[in-house]
Design a protein around this motif. Structure first.
Motif, PDB file in Angstrom:
ATOM      1  N   ARG A  95     -20.350  -5.836  -0.733  1.00 36.33           N
ATOM      2  CA  ARG A  95     -19.081  -6.291  -0.150  1.00 36.33           C
ATOM      3  C   ARG A  95     -18.848  -7.796  -0.281  1.00 36.33           C
ATOM      4  NH1 ARG A  95     -16.447  -1.485   1.398  1.00 36.33           N
ATOM      5  NH2 ARG A  95     -15.183  -2.698   2.863  1.00 36.33           N
ATOM      6  N   PRO A 144     -13.235   1.835   2.578  1.00 41.23           N
ATOM      7  CA  PRO A 144     -11.996   1.045   2.500  1.00 41.23           C
ATOM      8  C   PRO A 144     -12.194  -0.368   3.036  1.00 41.23           C
ATOM      9  CG  PRO A 144     -11.887   2.639   4.292  1.00 41.23           C
ATOM     10  CD  PRO A 144     -13.123   2.969   3.509  1.00 41.23           C
ATOM     11  N   TYR A 145     -11.502  -1.312   2.403  1.00 38.35           N
ATOM     12  CA  TYR A 145     -11.596  -2.712   2.796  1.00 38.35           C
ATOM     13  C   TYR A 145     -10.622  -3.065   3.925  1.00 38.35           C
ATOM     14  CZ  TYR A 145     -14.565  -3.873  -1.203  1.00 38.35           C
ATOM     15  OH  TYR A 145     -15.610  -3.954  -2.091  1.00 38.35           O
ATOM     16  N   GLU A 146      -9.602  -2.243   4.148  1.00 33.38           N
ATOM     17  CA  GLU A 146      -8.582  -2.578   5.118  1.00 33.38           C
ATOM     18  C   GLU A 146      -9.136  -2.703   6.535  1.00 33.38           C
ATOM     19  OE1 GLU A 146      -6.812  -0.997   1.522  1.00 33.38           O
ATOM     20  OE2 GLU A 146      -8.365  -0.234   2.902  1.00 33.38           O
ATOM     21  N   ILE A 147     -10.029  -1.781   6.905  1.00 37.19           N
ATOM     22  CA  ILE A 147     -10.591  -1.816   8.261  1.00 37.19           C
ATOM     23  C   ILE A 147     -11.443  -3.059   8.454  1.00 37.19           C
ATOM     24  CG2 ILE A 147     -12.082  -0.598   9.894  1.00 37.19           C
ATOM     25  CD1 ILE A 147     -11.242   2.012   8.591  1.00 37.19           C
ATOM     26  N   GLU A 148     -12.220  -3.395   7.434  1.00 38.15           N
ATOM     27  CA  GLU A 148     -13.056  -4.593   7.519  1.00 38.15           C
ATOM     28  C   GLU A 148     -12.191  -5.852   7.612  1.00 38.15           C
ATOM     29  OE1 GLU A 148     -16.802  -6.611   5.066  1.00 38.15           O
ATOM     30  OE2 GLU A 148     -15.579  -5.035   4.167  1.00 38.15           O
ATOM     31  N   GLU A 149     -11.107  -5.895   6.866  1.00 38.41           N
ATOM     32  CA  GLU A 149     -10.206  -7.046   6.923  1.00 38.41           C
ATOM     33  C   GLU A 149      -9.536  -7.146   8.291  1.00 38.41           C
ATOM     34  OE1 GLU A 149      -7.599  -6.342   3.691  1.00 38.41           O
ATOM     35  OE2 GLU A 149      -9.040  -6.961   2.152  1.00 38.41           O
ATOM     36  N   ALA A 150      -9.182  -6.002   8.870  1.00 40.46           N
ATOM     37  CA  ALA A 150      -8.580  -6.018  10.206  1.00 40.46           C
ATOM     38  C   ALA A 150      -9.564  -6.547  11.243  1.00 40.46           C
ATOM     39  CB  ALA A 150      -8.113  -4.615  10.582  1.00 40.46           C
ATOM     40  N   THR A 162     -11.949  -8.650  10.636  1.00 44.40           N
ATOM     41  CA  THR A 162     -12.067 -10.090  10.396  1.00 44.40           C
ATOM     42  C   THR A 162     -10.919 -10.852  11.054  1.00 44.40           C
ATOM     43  OG1 THR A 162     -13.166  -9.642   8.283  1.00 44.40           O
ATOM     44  CG2 THR A 162     -12.288 -11.855   8.620  1.00 44.40           C
ATOM     45  N   LYS A 201     -19.261  -6.691  12.408  1.00 37.19           N
ATOM     46  CA  LYS A 201     -18.596  -5.827  11.428  1.00 37.19           C
ATOM     47  C   LYS A 201     -19.584  -4.841  10.819  1.00 37.19           C
ATOM     48  CE  LYS A 201     -16.809  -9.059   8.872  1.00 37.19           C
ATOM     49  NZ  LYS A 201     -16.074  -9.700   7.754  1.00 37.19           N
TER      50      LYS A 201
END
Length: 301
Positions: free
Chosen positions: A118, A186-192, A194, A203
């Motif tokens: 990641r 998915p990257y969206e959840i990690e970005e949210a 952050t 995270k």
């Protein structure tokens, strides 16, 4: 208005092709089922024989029919294997080593795989390929260096040395498997997370780990089975004064079969084998769906 004309031979060929394709599909399916049944018999046959032999006497094993039922189903052989042959002590030793080493492997392997999958930084690919190269390194080639390294560190004949080696040898496949799995999340959840101010540690443990549960379960089972069945490493590392009290199951069973010679009580030996095999079958049966889900989820992005 356009008139659509059909060639007479086309419909006939299509109608004739469909039954042929269905017949070929049925034949292929039938052959695959036959192959699977044959493979199941080949795999289950030795296990069934060992189970039946664990209830028989030496005379029944060598002079009776291989797959005939024993004269009596008595668990005396299992009691003898557990106490007199010290299988109980070896079993507890193996459980202790495998639990600690698997926990360490999953902790370090998951964290390393997450970072390599990641995060982008200089040397990312080089470190990843360095870990993966461990998959091509045969175990027996490192036995002599491992012996002298652990001896110089004072870890020879100790559970600490064996656990560290187990972790080191399990990390390459763990990182290889989990890195591909973490990439598929998915990257969206990690970005949210952050954006909400979550730290990297939070995270990983509270978001990514639950999302990667099926993959973590799959690789955990693989590590448990691999470390439980390991023989070469314990033989080399668990040596020296007092090592007889620290033997693992694979070592203990090998010692029973070698030391007894022609006077072996084979039913006791087979009972010990059943006690060794049974936990892995139970673990796989319980987590079968999670293992399959982890393998399929990690293969598709």
């Amino acid at each position: 208005m356009t008139t659509i004309t059909k060639t007479p031979g086309t419909t006939a060929r299509s109608a004739g092709r469909a039954p042929d394709e269905k017949r070929d599909l049925k034949i292929a399916t039938g052959l695959s089922h036959v192959a699977l049944v044959a493979w199941a018999l080949i795999t289950a046959g030795p296990l069934l024989w060992v189970l039946l032999a664990s209830f028989k006497s030496n005379t029944e094993i060598f002079l009776g029919k291989p797959f005939a039922l024993p004269n009596s189903f008595s668990f005396e052989t299992y009691a003898n294997a557990w106490s007199d042959a010290h299988i109980g002590r070896y079993f507890i030793n193996s459980v202790f080593v495998v639990v600690i080493s698997t926990a360490g492997t999953m902790l370090f392997g998951a964290m390393a795989a997450y970072v390599l999958a990641r995060y982008k930084f200089p040397g990312n690919r080089a470190i990843y390929y360095l870990f993966v190269s461990g998959l091509a390194f045969p175990t027996f080639m490192a036995l002599a260096p491992l012996f002298y390294i652990l001896k110089s560190m004072g870890l020879l004949g100790s559970y600490t040395g064996l656990i560290l080696v187990y972790i080191a040898y399990s990390l390459p496949f763990t990182i290889f498997f989990l890195a591909a799995f973490f990439k598929s999340l998915p990257y969206e959840i990690e970005e949210a997370a952050t954006v909400d101010g979550a730290s990297h540690v939070r995270k990983f443990f509270q978001i990514m780990m639950p999302m990667a549960r099926s993959g973590l379960v799959s690789i955990t089972i693989f590590n448990i089975v691999g470390q439980w069945n390991q023989y070469l490493l314990p033989v080399v590392i668990m040596s020296g004064p007092g090592a007889d009290q620290k033997l693992l199951l694979t070592q203990g069973i090998a010692q029973i079969s070698v030391s007894a010679g022609y006077q072996a009580e084979w039913s006791t030996l087979f009972a010990a084998l059943v006690l060794t095999i049974l936990p892995m079958i139970v673990v796989y049966a319980i987590f079968q769906r999670q293992i399959q889900a982890g393998l399929t989820a990690g293969a598709v992005k």
